[in-house]
Enzyme design. Sequence first.
Site, PDB file in Angstrom:
ATOM      1  N   HIS A 270       0.819  -1.218   0.000  1.00 51.24           N
ATOM      2  CA  HIS A 270       0.000   0.000   0.000  1.00 51.24           C
ATOM      3  C   HIS A 270       0.850   1.264   0.000  1.00 51.24           C
ATOM      4  O   HIS A 270       0.714   2.107  -0.882  1.00 51.24           O
ATOM      5  CB  HIS A 270      -0.938   0.018   1.215  1.00 51.24           C
ATOM      6  CG  HIS A 270      -1.653   1.327   1.376  1.00 51.24           C
ATOM      7  ND1 HIS A 270      -2.797   1.644   0.681  1.00 51.24           N
ATOM      8  CD2 HIS A 270      -1.373   2.421   2.139  1.00 51.24           C
ATOM      9  CE1 HIS A 270      -3.186   2.862   1.008  1.00 51.24           C
ATOM     10  NE2 HIS A 270      -2.337   3.355   1.890  1.00 51.24           N
ATOM     11  N   GLU A 419     -22.931  18.493   7.079  1.00 49.95           N
ATOM     12  CA  GLU A 419     -22.029  19.642   7.073  1.00 49.95           C
ATOM     13  C   GLU A 419     -20.724  19.369   6.329  1.00 49.95           C
ATOM     14  O   GLU A 419     -20.278  20.193   5.524  1.00 49.95           O
ATOM     15  CB  GLU A 419     -21.706  20.073   8.520  1.00 49.95           C
ATOM     16  CG  GLU A 419     -22.853  20.707   9.260  1.00 49.95           C
ATOM     17  CD  GLU A 419     -23.719  19.692   9.988  1.00 49.95           C
ATOM     18  OE1 GLU A 419     -24.645  20.107  10.711  1.00 49.95           O
ATOM     19  OE2 GLU A 419     -23.456  18.466   9.836  1.00 49.95           O
TER      20      GLU A 419
END
Length: 671
Positions: A270, A419
Amino acid sequence: MRTDSTRPVSPIDELCINTLRTLAMDAVQKANSGHPGAPMGLAAAGYTLWTKILKHNPANPDWPDRDRFVLSGGHASILLYSLLHLTGYDLSLGEIQNFRQWGSKTPGHPEYGHTPGVETTTGPLGQGFANAVGLAMAECHLAACFNQPGHTLVDHHTYVMCGDGDLMEGVSAEAASLAGHLGLGKLICLYDDNGISIEGPTAITFTEDVKRRFEAYHWQVITVSDGSDPGQIEKAIWDAKADTSRPSLIMLKTHIAHGSPNKQDTADAHGSPLGAPEIELTKAALGWTEKTPFAVPEQALSVFRKCVETGEKAEADWKAAYQQYTKAFPEKADAWVNAITRFMPKDWHTGLPQFTPDQGPMATRAASGKVLNAAAKIFPSLMGGSADLAPSNNTFIAGDSEFQKQHYQGRNIRFGVREFAMGAILSGLFLHGGVRPYGGTFLVFSDYIRPAIRVAALMKLPVIYVFTHDSVAVGEDGPTHQPVEHLAALRAIPNLTVIRPADATETAQAWKMALSVNDRPVALILSRQNLPILDATQTTDGVEQGGYILSDCKGTPQLILIATGSEVHIALKAQALLGDEGISVRVVSMPSWEIFESHDQAFKDRILPPAVKHRIAVEAGISMGWEKYVGDQGKVIGIDHFGASAPGGTVLEKFGFTPEKIVETAKVMLS
């Protein structure tokens, strides 16, 4: 053009895909830093999208009707940089070789404005996904506003490439939910379904049914069983484009570090270089015959560089259509140019409302709503809404319609209680071009949107955030809804201008500033409670100064009171009481630290003379930061604790925000 998804992968396709894989391996290895796994697994998808489907012109990365591409998993940046270089953007092979190094155009994560062809800054997972929703919303809106029968000016897609980490983050869930509700049919997500995260297999944390989840969001979901097969990938993208009624998620079953004999499908691939021995083994396994690092076979380069010719033709065709459009609809063509260039008429601000004391007390949130509606008449590109708080934030454009499915011309966006997604979507709206976005919520919920504000500030996007209910004066809702530390937290973000106006007139000036700024976001901090309107002659251009002398005394002051927002009025009353006792006081309104600090020292010394050591700052928030303005001998009347549930006036009184408290503090200081 559609292809047969069952045909074998051609040698030239394989060569091009492996060129991307080897560049990723070599760049990360040379930098001794980076993420090779995802770029190797996504190489086939990147190649297929960029060379066979994506509408883009490497010679002009900014032409308005291009497709947008967002790499939400920004750690896979070397894939994007390699695609940009190979397809002919102004990004040299030397920059690929200089990956993640000082001064390069290839930083660790993509940065908007830094690298040609990068549409948005990504890295914090999930935000790029939400940016893409904003880009797609802008395309829908502009198409609805400008396209006419027989004349199509806006017609492009938004593609976002994401991974498991993006979909684990809550912001992507918020954004995906809204995108499905809105039916954003030109939004297509390619999901790198490789089953690996930093800590190991995603099975240790992420076992939900992503397909059913997105179907529940009203997305089309398409599964590609072999994410290394360009034929399958291309067919899936065409199928996604064919469904114009909903966004599409293409689940690509890929292998992280595809082709690596020892590191494919492992977490080790990764975020670390494969290592020279493993790279040698991998290149052999891929059938790669080039002996030197960073090799780009001419045969592969010629395929990628065809994008230059096709891109120039696509833009030329659009320009020809645009010329016909200007003849048929000259007024709309002018409006289009104004929107895309963010044109501002001369003396536009004279159209903003004027406020006078005889209008009576007015909450700055109410004044903001009046100014917003006046500005919306001046700027048709002004567009936004609230996180389910429009009636409280006063963020609704009266007389205009809502942005909803199949009604995309509306300028009022219903973001819902989302939000964080709202903040990232606002950035996407601006990044698209043609839209000037704003969004509102309570100041206490700026915590939820703050990561998006930070990245917007990093990108220097002039997004406007409307934060209301700005202090413990919120009252009965109690400490959960009373912002205390939030002003300091926002002020800590570099390149964000925070403005807390004291009255309606300063609010109008604050909007004028926010709409005039081109290189930074602006946060407007507004009151719930009514506040007296100051004499405009006292506040003229005050916000543009950041801090100014609102009310002065004769001669040199013995004391300076500095305040923001609603506390300015308390300071003025304290000045009068102290004046009755023969103490000369200057009151400075300081709506914006950032603007005040932008001035030279001579200006700042005129407002706050160094010789006057007795100073008191008054603000209903934590005191941190005010020491810069009050000095060693000064005092701060603030709130370094949470609030309490009671009527707003009572809370302010109990916490010492009264003229009497200021007078008491001043007398002790002066004694």
